[in-house]
Design a protein around this motif. Structure first.
Motif, PDB file in Angstrom:
ATOM      1  N   GLU A  37       0.815  -1.082  -0.079  1.00 26.57           N
ATOM      2  CA  GLU A  37      -0.122   0.235  -0.029  1.00 26.57           C
ATOM      3  C   GLU A  37       1.053   0.794  -0.448  1.00 26.57           C
ATOM      4  O   GLU A  37       0.693   2.452  -0.853  1.00 26.57           O
ATOM      5  N   GLN A  38       1.926   0.969   0.576  1.00 30.38           N
ATOM      6  CA  GLN A  38       2.824   2.972   0.918  1.00 30.38           C
ATOM      7  C   GLN A  38       3.909   2.788  -0.062  1.00 30.38           C
ATOM      8  O   GLN A  38       4.622   1.354   0.085  1.00 30.38           O
ATOM      9  N   SER A  39       4.319   2.931  -0.820  1.00 31.95           N
ATOM     10  CA  SER A  39       5.595   3.557  -1.260  1.00 31.95           C
ATOM     11  C   SER A  39       6.376   1.976  -1.831  1.00 31.95           C
ATOM     12  O   SER A  39       7.059   1.550  -1.598  1.00 31.95           O
ATOM     13  N   THR A  57       1.234   4.089 -12.082  1.00 29.91           N
ATOM     14  CA  THR A  57       2.435   4.705 -11.504  1.00 29.91           C
ATOM     15  C   THR A  57       2.962   5.625 -12.585  1.00 29.91           C
ATOM     16  O   THR A  57       2.239   5.486 -13.407  1.00 29.91           O
TER      17      THR A  57
END
Length: 530
Positions: free
Chosen positions: A101-103, A143
């Motif tokens: 979920e993060q980075s 992304t």
């Protein structure tokens, strides 16, 4: 078309396009990362890996992979047999890293050289490997590295796999193509040029499950999205299917279908007709009774596009009962709904005389519109100003008299001091038409403008930097606020130096404030009853 002129009265969405280009828009994410949990896919991939791969311990496949594992996973990925469980484990490990979920470590995965191998794995004979590879590519494409996926040649294989026998593979490939198409108009057109539309439509018309249907419809909305718009011929086959989705009891698919139709109907009369001709107007109008903003917003936008077309297209929306929903929409707590509704109504107000009469039939709605001109948030206020101005410039004398009774003069004058030259011109056009009708019908609309400080604001605009504003102001002042000769024939000349000057004395600031000798009796207030 009536209104300020044929092009201005009916306005397309050019004014507000930039505002809706946000990372996360009202209609949902332009791109989506695949964040399914292990439990959600356990029946399709991961549990199968553990059960069938005796050489890979279950603790290995269940571990949380990190950047430190990239070299090891990359080595496994290079196995000669792309259908092997070792390759499946490796691509699944990369996918897990890209799904955090993060980075997520996208740059590190790219630097490792794994992405072209993901693309190659789309050709594997193992559906599970194809699925995991497509999933990994989906998350890279979500992304800023979308073009990297394209440059490594993923699009043709993703399109081909939309016809895979495995529904999970088809769904993941549709998802990935949706992310690619949502990146930019040129990548959208590339996806369409590779023939992605027809196999995607096949998955929508005959979906294996609800998840596939919803993801495919979302991808389709990205196929239709963006400016410049895709070629109509490239996306027209989607319209009948989108029309059918409006009749489904599937909220998620309905929302994305509405956004797709809003993109497809945003254009000239021919594009609008391509959607209207599918009989969608009554179904879309019916959506206006929904309390969900996620449905209301695209529904109002579609109808706003329709009424920006010709009078026939506008009438189809009116006949379907759109005006019965106006009060509900104008009192929405969501500013975007009120703004879109006013934009829709401004295009109805740019229609023919009968359509203006239908719009003005509800006194409650008209009061809300005039009040919005006077003091709503600027985005809403601007659109409401267009409604009143289009009625004033394109309506009959009766329409204008009714506007005045509603307090439109005061409301319009309140907009004259905003820093928007285009809106200032729109308001001046409306005021000029109202004054013209007042003069012809012997009504003191000039006095109304003066009473609400409109004359002071108009005079102040003589210093406006916009030439069109300046010229319009001079015309209004000279035509409606000049001093008639028969009222001034006995004025004595004044001496200015060695010269005589004839004419009315200039009204000074002291006189306006009541300190000078030239005082006029105040006008009696107009009775705003109807």
């Amino acid at each position: 078309k009536k209104g300020i002129d044929a092009e201005v009265g009916r306005r397309r969405r050019d004014d507000t396009r930039i505002q809706i280009r946000k990372a996360k828009r009202e209609e949902g994410l332009q791109k989506r990362r695949a964040m399914k949990s292990t439990q959600e896919v356990s029946g399709t991939v991961e549990s199968t890996v553990i059960a069938s791969n005796s050489s890979v311990p279950s603790t290995h496949t269940a571990k949380a992979y990190g950047v430190a594992d990239i070299p090891m996973l990359f080595g496994m990925l290079q196995h000669n047999d792309t259908s092997s469980n070792e390759v499946l484990t490796a691509v699944q490990g990369f996918r897990k890293m890209l799904s955090v979920e993060q980075s997520p470590p996208v740059q590190q995965v790219l630097n490792s050289g794994a992405v072209p191998l993901f693309v190659k794995l789309l050709e594997s004979t193992n559906n599970k490997v194809q699925f995991e590879a497509a999933w990994a590519l989906t998350n890279v494409a979500s992304t800023d590295f979308t073009r990297t996926v394209v440059e490594f040649g993923a699009v043709p294989m993703l399109v081909q796999l939309l016809l895979s026998a495995d529904s999970n593979v088809r769904e993941q490939c549709a998802w990935c193509l949706g992310n690619i198409a949502g990146d930019s108009p040129d990548l959208r057109d590339l996806v369409l040029s590779q023939g992605a539309l027809n196999p995607l439509l096949m998955n929508i018309s005959n979906p294996a499950n609800n998840s596939l249907l919803c993801n495919a419809v979302w991808a389709l909305s990205n196929f239709c999205r963006g400016k410049p718009a895709p070629s109509h011929n490239d996306v027209a086959p989607a319209i009948p299917l989108l029309a059918k989705i409006l009749e489904m009891n599937n909220r998620e698919a309905l929302v994305d279908a509405c956004w797709a139709l809003s993109y497809l109907s945003d254009g000239d009369d021919a594009r609008i007709e391509a959607v209207v001709s599918q009989g969608v107007v009554p179904n879309i109008v019916a959506l206006l009774s929904n309390d969900s903003n996620s449905i209301l917003t695209p529904a109002v936008r579609i109808l706003g596009n329709f009424v920006s077309g010709n009078d026939s297209q506008t009438q189809a929306v009116i006949d379907a009962g759109v005006l019965q929903h106006v009060h509900h929409l104008l009192t929405s707590p969501k500013k975007a709904i009120r703004k879109e509704t006013c934009w829709l109504l401004s295009n109805i107000a740019a229609g023919n005389s009968n359509q203006i009469s239908q719009l003005m039939h509800s006194a409650k709605d008209m009061h809300l519109i005039v009040e919005a001109v006077r003091g709503a948030e600027w985005e809403v206020r601007k659109e409401a100003t267009w409604i009143v101005s289009n009625i004033a410039t394109g309506g009959t004398d009766h329409h204008i008299h009714y506007l005045v009774e509603l307090g439109a003069i005061d409301a319009l004058c309140s907009v004259l001091d905003v820093a928007d030259a285009r809106i200032t011109l729109v308001v001046l056009d409306a005021i000029e038409k109202i004054l013209k009708v007042g003069m012809a019908c012997d009504r003191d609309y000039v006095g109304f403008v003066d009473e609400c400080d409109g004359l002071d604001k108009i005079e102040g605009l003589q210093q406006h930097e916009n030439t069109q504003v300046y010229e319009k102001v001079i015309s209004i002042i000279e035509t409606y606020f000049g001093i008639e000769e028969n009222e001034d024939e006995n004025i004595l000349p004044t001496v200015e130096g060695n010269n005589f000057a004839f004419g009315a004395p200039v009204k000074t600031e002291e006189m306006r404030n009541g300190e000078g000798a030239m005082q006029q009796q105040p006008l009696q207030p107009f009775n705003f009853t109807y």
